[in-house]
Design an enzyme around this catalytic site. Structure first.
Site, short mmCIF file in Angstrom:
data_model
loop_
_atom_site.label_atom_id
_atom_site.label_comp_id
_atom_site.label_asym_id
_atom_site.label_seq_id
_atom_site.Cartn_x
_atom_site.Cartn_y
_atom_site.Cartn_z
N HIS A 205 0.93 -1.35 0.02
CA HIS A 205 -0.14 0.06 -0.02
C HIS A 205 0.84 1.07 0.05
O HIS A 205 0.39 2.42 0.22
CB HIS A 205 -1.01 0.15 1.21
CG HIS A 205 -0.32 0.13 2.45
ND1 HIS A 205 0.56 -0.83 3.28
CD2 HIS A 205 -0.08 1.30 3.40
CE1 HIS A 205 0.88 -0.36 4.41
NE2 HIS A 205 0.66 0.94 4.20
C1 UD1 Z 1 -2.34 5.28 5.68
C2 UD1 Z 1 -1.01 6.10 6.00
C3 UD1 Z 1 0.21 5.11 6.31
C4 UD1 Z 1 -0.15 3.74 6.79
C5 UD1 Z 1 -1.47 3.27 6.52
C6 UD1 Z 1 -1.68 2.14 7.10
C7 UD1 Z 1 -0.58 8.62 5.86
C8 UD1 Z 1 0.29 9.28 5.06
N1 UD1 Z 1 -0.61 7.15 5.29
O1 UD1 Z 1 -1.98 5.33 4.38
O2 UD1 Z 1 1.52 5.36 6.69
O3 UD1 Z 1 0.83 2.87 6.51
O4 UD1 Z 1 -2.40 4.29 6.50
O5 UD1 Z 1 -2.80 1.16 6.26
O6 UD1 Z 1 -0.88 9.06 7.16
N2 UD1 Z 1 -9.28 4.31 1.82
C9 UD1 Z 1 -10.66 3.67 2.15
N3 UD1 Z 1 -11.13 3.35 3.39
C10 UD1 Z 1 -10.60 3.58 4.55
C11 UD1 Z 1 -9.29 4.22 4.27
C12 UD1 Z 1 -8.68 4.45 3.02
O7 UD1 Z 1 -11.17 3.36 1.26
O8 UD1 Z 1 -10.96 3.28 5.56
C13 UD1 Z 1 -8.84 4.48 0.54
C14 UD1 Z 1 -9.32 5.80 -0.10
O9 UD1 Z 1 -9.40 5.69 -1.41
C15 UD1 Z 1 -8.05 6.68 0.39
C16 UD1 Z 1 -6.99 5.81 0.27
O10 UD1 Z 1 -7.29 4.54 0.86
O11 UD1 Z 1 -8.01 7.96 -0.67
C17 UD1 Z 1 -5.65 6.25 1.02
O12 UD1 Z 1 -5.89 6.33 2.57
P1 UD1 Z 1 -5.02 7.16 3.53
O13 UD1 Z 1 -5.65 7.33 4.85
O14 UD1 Z 1 -4.78 8.58 2.92
O15 UD1 Z 1 -3.60 6.47 3.35
P2 UD1 Z 1 -3.08 4.93 3.41
O16 UD1 Z 1 -2.90 4.50 2.21
O17 UD1 Z 1 -4.27 4.15 4.10
N1 UDP Z 2 -3.55 -6.16 9.07
C1 UDP Z 2 -4.67 -6.88 9.04
N2 UDP Z 2 -5.51 -7.37 8.06
C2 UDP Z 2 -4.91 -7.32 6.81
C3 UDP Z 2 -3.79 -6.53 6.51
C4 UDP Z 2 -2.89 -6.22 7.69
O1 UDP Z 2 -5.19 -6.85 10.29
O2 UDP Z 2 -5.85 -7.49 5.91
C5 UDP Z 2 -2.80 -5.86 10.22
C6 UDP Z 2 -1.38 -6.49 10.47
O3 UDP Z 2 -1.39 -7.67 11.24
C7 UDP Z 2 -0.75 -5.31 11.14
C8 UDP Z 2 -1.40 -3.96 10.63
O4 UDP Z 2 -2.28 -4.31 10.00
O5 UDP Z 2 -0.76 -5.36 12.46
C9 UDP Z 2 -0.42 -3.20 9.40
O6 UDP Z 2 -1.04 -2.38 8.80
P1 UDP Z 2 -0.72 -1.68 7.39
O7 UDP Z 2 -0.12 -2.67 6.72
O8 UDP Z 2 -1.92 -1.01 6.89
O9 UDP Z 2 0.16 -0.21 7.97
P2 UDP Z 2 1.42 0.01 8.20
O10 UDP Z 2 2.14 -0.99 9.46
O11 UDP Z 2 2.50 -0.16 7.02
O12 UDP Z 2 1.64 1.26 8.75
#
Ligand code: UD1
Ligand code: UDP
Length: 369
Positions: A205
């Protein structure tokens, strides 16, 4: 002592859960502010349910958006809550926009900030998370570093040593607390018709991997090569960001990929535990794979978690298919593998609350570092 606890995304909910539970155990007054940066059921409420967390006292409902929009809205909405609640300390965890905004809102009001997972650095300024980490560390009063690497980084950046506490990562608490229950409750392997030890698990992601069409294609080529060399199933619980980019770029995925929506924590622990190999650009999954004894390929050129590589649990392969195939071969032919655990003793939330409530002693200090 009253503690304000800020969460916003999936990993923050998972890694903050042990701290919330420890506040409850000790009867420490606390309140939870959820920015709602993540809001889809499978990225948000499923974790409150599975980890048996109380409903957040405040939900800011900021949702998705541009960085400035997300960060600005959290700041604006959090300030009046903090003025009203008057916590002694605000805790943030990790490196998301929620973390930076939460820390900034508290710091501007003269409220102490505790940063859990302080001192991580990828030295890659193109990552939005790197900016968030650095800025949060430099406005924090309690820097809860994961290990000696992070402690040294913070000292080198001129942080007052008296503010740094090396405690481990709360990821270890969550994981150890939920291993058994996940084994007992999850039916995911059966549901997906997977054989333990016989599939690859993928997650991706990072903006650098999925927001640019050619990079995403490169990543898919890497998976093609892994499939061509090792056959077997590749399971991919797909992050909503990646899902929306695949749609935007009109990319069709090959049928050998078992694409599934994001799963809950209990299911994901089982998926990780029984994978032959994990391929990921996630921060938390680099740590969990290492803790579970499952080798991983980190789909990045750099990492703020070099410990997994240092102990021999992971290898940085970026989007380079050749490197991935070669690294996988090493582990797949190695038989049973093992390494040291660099990510915490499973009691990290206790250490953090001991420090905040002044009950940590020198003996603990020696044990933890
Ligand atoms: C965010 C964090 C990242 C973290 C990740 C965990 C920042 C800059 N990024 O990235 O560091 O590793 O969360 O997963 O803070 N969306 C949905 N449903 C949701 C959330 C997001 O559909 O509940 C979709 C939307 O299209 C959105 C995109 O995901 O635009 C990105 O979401 P966003 O919260 O901006 O960043 P992440 O990629 O989730
Ligand atoms: N995770 C989960 N379901 C999924 C993928 C990840 O519960 O389908 C959990 C995973 O065990 C870990 C956390 O989500 O604890 C990691 O989140 P993510 O990769 O979104 O974010 P990051 O750690 O890169 O910020």
């Amino acid at each position: 002592m009253k503690i304000g606890i800020v969460v916003g995304t999936r990993p923050e909910i998972i890694k903050m859960a042990p701290v919330i539970r420890e506040c409850q155990n000790r009867g420490i007054p606390y309140f939870i502010i959820h920015s709602n940066q993540h809001y889809s059921e499978e990225m948000d409420s499923i974790f409150f349910k599975e980890l048996e967390l109380p409903k957040p006292h405040y939900n800011l409902g900021v949702g998705s958006g541009l960085h400035s929009n997300q960060t600005g809205n959290i700041l604006i909405k959090m300030e009046p809550i903090l003025i009203e609640e008057k916590p002694d300390v605000v805790l943030v965890q990790g490196d998301t926009n929620t973390v930076l905004a939460g820390a900034l809102a508290a710091s501007k009001l003269g409220i102490k900030v505790g940063h859990i997972e302080a001192g991580l650095r990828s030295y890659d300024r193109t990552m939005p998370e790197e900016t968030n980490r650095i800025m949060t560390d430099h406005i924090s009063d309690y820097l809860f570093a994961v290990g000696p690497n992070q402690h040294a980084i913070l000292l080198k950046e001129g942080i007052d040593p008296s503010k740094i506490y090396t405690v481990g990562n709360t990821v270890s608490d969550s994981l150890f607390q939920h291993l058994e229950i996940s084994a007992a409750k999850s039916t995911i392997l059966n549901d997906l018709e997977l054989t333990a030890g016989d599939y690859f698990l993928v997650t991706a992601h990072r903006a650098s991997n999925v927001d640019i069409a050619s990079n995403l294609m490169e990543l898919l080529h890497l998976l093609d090569e892994m499939h061509a060399n090792y056959t077997g199933t590749i399971v991919w619980p797909i992050h909503p960001r990646t899902q929306s980019k695949l749609k935007e770029f009109n990319i069709e995925l090959p049928s050998y990929l078992k694409l599934i929506p994001p799963v809950g924590y209990l299911d994901f622990i089982q998926l990780q535990k029984h994978a032959k190999l994990i391929l990921t650009d996630s921060g938390g999954i680099q740590e969990e794979a290492c803790l579970l004894g499952v080798p991983s390929l980190t789909l990045r050129e750099n990492t703020e978690r070099p410990e997994a590589v240092e102990v021999g649990a992971s290898e940085l392969v970026g989007r380079n298919a050749e490197k991935a195939v070669k690294a996988a071969k090493k582990w797949l032919s190695a038989g049973k593998v093992s390494w040291e655990n660099p990510f915490g003793d499973g009691h990290v939330a206790e250490h953090i609350l001991d420090i905040l409530t002044n009950t940590r002693n020198i003996e603990d200090e020696e044990k933890i570092v």
